[in-house]
Design an enzyme around this catalytic site. Structure first.
Site, PDB file in Angstrom:
ATOM      1  N   TYR A   1       0.858  -1.192   0.000  1.00  0.00           N
ATOM      2  CA  TYR A   1       0.000   0.000   0.000  1.00  0.00           C
ATOM      3  C   TYR A   1       0.890   1.237   0.000  1.00  0.00           C
ATOM      4  CZ  TYR A   1      -4.323   2.542   0.626  1.00  0.00           C
ATOM      5  OH  TYR A   1      -5.389   3.373   0.436  1.00  0.00           O
TER       6      TYR A   1
ATOM      7  N   LYS B   1     -21.432 -19.841  -9.163  1.00  0.00           N
ATOM      8  CA  LYS B   1     -20.734 -19.742 -10.450  1.00  0.00           C
ATOM      9  C   LYS B   1     -19.277 -19.340 -10.232  1.00  0.00           C
ATOM     10  CE  LYS B   1     -21.787 -19.965 -14.909  1.00  0.00           C
ATOM     11  NZ  LYS B   1     -22.733 -20.896 -15.536  1.00  0.00           N
TER      12      LYS B   1
ATOM     13  N   ASN C   1     -34.451 -28.986 -17.389  1.00  0.00           N
ATOM     14  CA  ASN C   1     -34.120 -29.349 -16.014  1.00  0.00           C
ATOM     15  C   ASN C   1     -35.207 -28.855 -15.068  1.00  0.00           C
ATOM     16  OD1 ASN C   1     -31.809 -30.888 -15.643  1.00  0.00           O
ATOM     17  ND2 ASN C   1     -30.444 -29.159 -16.049  1.00  0.00           N
TER      18      ASN C   1
END
Length: 772
Positions: free
Chosen positions: A52, A107, A300
């Protein structure tokens, strides 16, 4: 289609989990499925200054000078945004942005698990196309790619097209293109098996949503004649001249045909793609199709027609579905992780048609290759070999990343959208193969093999709450029949207190009242009568000790395997089990060696096996050699090529020591004397030398060709300390210790094991009972 895209309310074949289990999994520990981890040290003030202020200013200045350097100095090049507005969540409809978050996290988890792609899920709370596009377009500096998900049609077409036009990173709507790519791969192979030319094949698509239109467009790009693709929606065939229920995307796929209904369209058709709803296709429709019909019923959780129904009228058909409990699953996870991996690695500006086609062909060709043993095991002995029941690769095939991603990268380079071409594709494929550890896929393959070959597993501590929960999960997962050892009234009371029903298919055996009690006592007495046991001692052991009773069930063939250990020490449980079950013969004949083998899954070193973590306090050389042989065999069953290191505090005599290094060296000499043992081994080695190639280079005569993945420890103290300390000091995960060397499968858990730990060990015990 994504295997996760199930409502859970299908028939018993899909009910592998309960609503309660799913909610508990998402809520336990840290809520959700994702967290952020550091890739650089931040332990000291100097670390902070570099990472940083003031050090971070330097890369900022460099990136301002050349924006492409963001790929070198930040995580941008391996970061994908998974974005949804929740207007088409799973098959549940418009649930809103926040309700889509569990799917988006899932996902992102799949990206990480299958392709080591980092992802952040972003849920955008608007259904307005302009607002959504403007929100996403300004995120480009942070990400290397955009994965759109669960956005309803037709808005998804507009959103993707506009974002692709204005963004210089890949934008990919997986609901469309992921399904199309995997389905196209399956169709390539189905046509090959039935002697068809893809270009001349006639296809009927039922459904005119995003996935259906993407399938049609991709197949056209692959050479299928547009007039050979007939698409249907709820109002019938999309024919030229039709006006009712049409839009610009449907009109692009209208054809000249006299067919007006799905029934008429399927008459004489070669192939069918279903992206619609359960029961849309009848056996009579299938009967009217051409010879050797190809049927992809991808709705599905339930397909348009089941494989059994289709084959009852057309035994010559090839069938694929979106479900994992039938052959040929069209699963998006075969595509999107590896497509993005390849696109990111060449810094592609888009994912274009050549890249999608390359992915489809790579998937098709992989299915034609010999299947590795650890992946074939996932078929439960059904034989994963290219043919009508195997036209699409298995989702946990570890070769996917090294086949699909290079094909996508190569297509990106050849089509001119790659900004960082790869010069050595073979090396790139090798690097990808090492990026993910095959053991994770092998463990999933183990569970699938057990599902296809259900076992009877005894849960010895059957009155314990977490044991009962694990037994219910075992049954619901389809692993087989759980047998609880305990008093029925106690088990029933515990289940009632939990507020969950005890499903059918779970047995309860009271050891004291069992019809097998006398037979088991005679068995124990016959084994132990010359070791101080009277018959009454054997009877008491069977009546009162659940571990002895469970071990007798396994030893005498009344069950396939057992698990125990949550209420007693490891050594006490082992002593009780070995009253009934002997060690297996050693690799050199005679009585074998019992030992504990711990699997440690690490981000840096992959999966490492550590032995012996439970039994031998100071093993002699003969014991160490036998442990090495059995550990190497187990590594192979997990899909690893074993590289065995015999560890010590010294490396090849430096620093010098007496007892431990001498014993380790002797163990290596014993293996040398056996000749070719079939795996790499070396010793004595310090742990850092065994795991670090730069240190191993100091010893050019070292026989290991890579980092060791099987560590044979010189004593129980070192093995036990390492296996218990490392997970608490690093991000490593441990499985086990597995009890190795028994003639019948039995596993002993840690007292601290939770429900998932018990379930995992029960599955591993069940797998050990399968023929090898």
């Amino acid at each position: 289609m994504d295997d996760a895209r199930r409502t859970g309310n299908g028939d018993s074949r899909t009910a592998r989990i309960t609503r309660e289990e799913a909610l508990a999994m998402h809520a336990e520990g840290k809520p959700g499925k994702l967290e952020i981890r550091l890739t650089k040290p931040l332990s000291t003030a100097r670390d902070l200054s570099l990472a940083y202020s003031p050090g971070v200013a330097e890369p900022c200045i460099e990136i301002h000078r050349d924006k492409s350097l963001a790929y070198d100095y930040t995580a941008k090049g391996n970061m994908v945004a998974v974005i949804s507005n929740g207007t088409a969540v799973l098959g549940l409809g418009d649930l809103g942005a926040v309700a889509s978050k569990p799917v988006m996290e899932g996902k992102a988890a799949l990206f990480k698990r299958f392709a080591e792609v980092d992802s952040i899920d972003l849920c955008v709370d608007t259904s307005d196309v302009d607002e959504f596009v403007n929100c996403v377009r300004f995120l480009a500096p942070s990400f290397g790619g955009i994965n759109l998900e669960d956005i309803k049609a037709p808005e998804c077409f507009v959103i993707e097209q506009r974002l692709r036009e204005i963004m210089d990173i890949p934008v990919f709507h997986d609901d469309q293109h992921g399904t199309a790519i995997v389905a196209a791969a399956g169709l390539i192979n189905a046509c090959h098996l039935t002697g068809r030319d893809l270009r001349e094949t006639s296809l009927v698509i039922n459904g005119a949503g995003s996935a259906a239109i993407a399938c049609a467009e991709l197949l056209r790009a692959m050479g299928m004649r547009p007039q050979n693709i007939v698409m249907c929606d709820t109002k019938g065939v999309l024919y030229r001249g039709r006006t009712e229920g049409m839009n610009q995307w449907k009109s692009a796929h209208a054809v000249d045909t006299s067919a007006r209904t799905l029934t008429e369209a399927l008459s004489g058709a070669d192939a069918f793609f279903g992206l619609s709803k359960k029961g849309a296709v009848t056996p009579d429709m299938v009967r009217a199709m051409a010879d050797k019909p190809i049927i992809f019923a991808m709705a599905n959780p339930d397909p348009e027609i089941t494989p059994d129904e289709a084959k009852s009228v057309r035994p010559d058909c090839i069938v694929a579905t979106g479900r994992s409990d039938y052959p040929n699953q069209v699963n998006n996870v075969l595509g999107f992780p590896f497509i993005f991996r390849g696109a990111l690695d060449v810094r592609a500006t888009t994912i274009n048609e050549p890249m999608k086609i390359a992915a489809a062909h790579a998937l098709a060709m992989l299915a034609r290759e010999d299947v590795p043993e650890e992946v074939a095991g996932a078929g439960g002995g059904l034989g994963l070999r290219f043919g009508p029941d195997y036209i699409i690769p298995h989702a946990f095939d570890p070769r996917l990343i090294s086949r699909v991603s290079p094909a996508v990268a190569k297509a990106a380079m050849e089509s001119g959208v790659a900004r960082k071409p790869i010069t050595d594709m073979q090396r790139y494929a090798r690097d990808l193969a090492q990026k993910l550890d095959a053991a994770g896929g092998a463990l999933e393959a183990i569970t699938e093999r057990v599902r296809h070959n259900p076992r009877r597993v005894v849960f010895a501590e059957g009155e314990e709450e977490k044991t009962i929960r694990a037994a219910i999960a075992f049954r619901n997962a389809g692993y087989g029949t759980p047998v609880l050892v305990g008093r029925e009234e106690r088990v029933t009371a515990t289940v009632a207190a939990l507020g969950i029903p005890l499903p059918e298919g779970i047995e309860i055996h009271n050891a004291a009242r069992s019809d097998s009690n006398h037979r088991y006592a005679e068995y124990i007495y016959g084994r132990m009568q010359r070791r101080g046991f009277l018959f009454r001692d054997a009877q008491r052991a069977v009546n009162l000790d659940r571990n002895v009773f469970a071990a007798c069930m396994v030893a005498l063939g009344d069950a396939d395997a057992m698990v125990t250990g949550t209420t007693r020490s490891y050594s006490a449980a082992l002593k009780q089990i070995t009253l009934a079950i002997d060690p297996a013969p050693s690799s050199q004949g005679g009585e074998g060696v019992l030992f504990g083998l711990t699997l440690m899954l690490t981000r840096r070193a992959g999966t490492v096996l550590i032995a012996d973590t439970t039994i031998h306090e100071r093993p002699d050389a003969e014991t160490l050699a036998e442990i090495a042989v059995q550990s190497a065999a187990q590594a192979r069953r997990l899909g690893l090529e074993p590289r065995v290191a015999f560890l010590s505090f010294s490396t090849f005599g430096d620093p010098r020591g007496s007892v431990i290094p001498e014993t380790v060296r002797h163990a290596v000499e014993l293996l040398d004397a056996r000749g070719d043992v079939g795996f790499e081994y070396e010793g004595e080695l310090a742990a850092d030398v065994a795991l670090d190639p730069s240190l191993r280079a100091l010893y050019p005569f070292c026989r290991l060709t890579g980092a060791a993945n099987v560590l044979i420890m010189p004593g129980l103290h070192a093995a036990n300390i390492l296996s218990k300390a490392a997970p608490r000091l690093t991000s490593a995960t441990t499985i086990g210790p597995l009890l190795m060397g028994l003639s019948k499968p039995a596993q002993i858990l840690s007292i601290a094991s939770g429900v998932n730990g018990i379930l995992d060990m029960a599955c591993l015990a069940a797998h050990d009972s399968l023929p090898r």
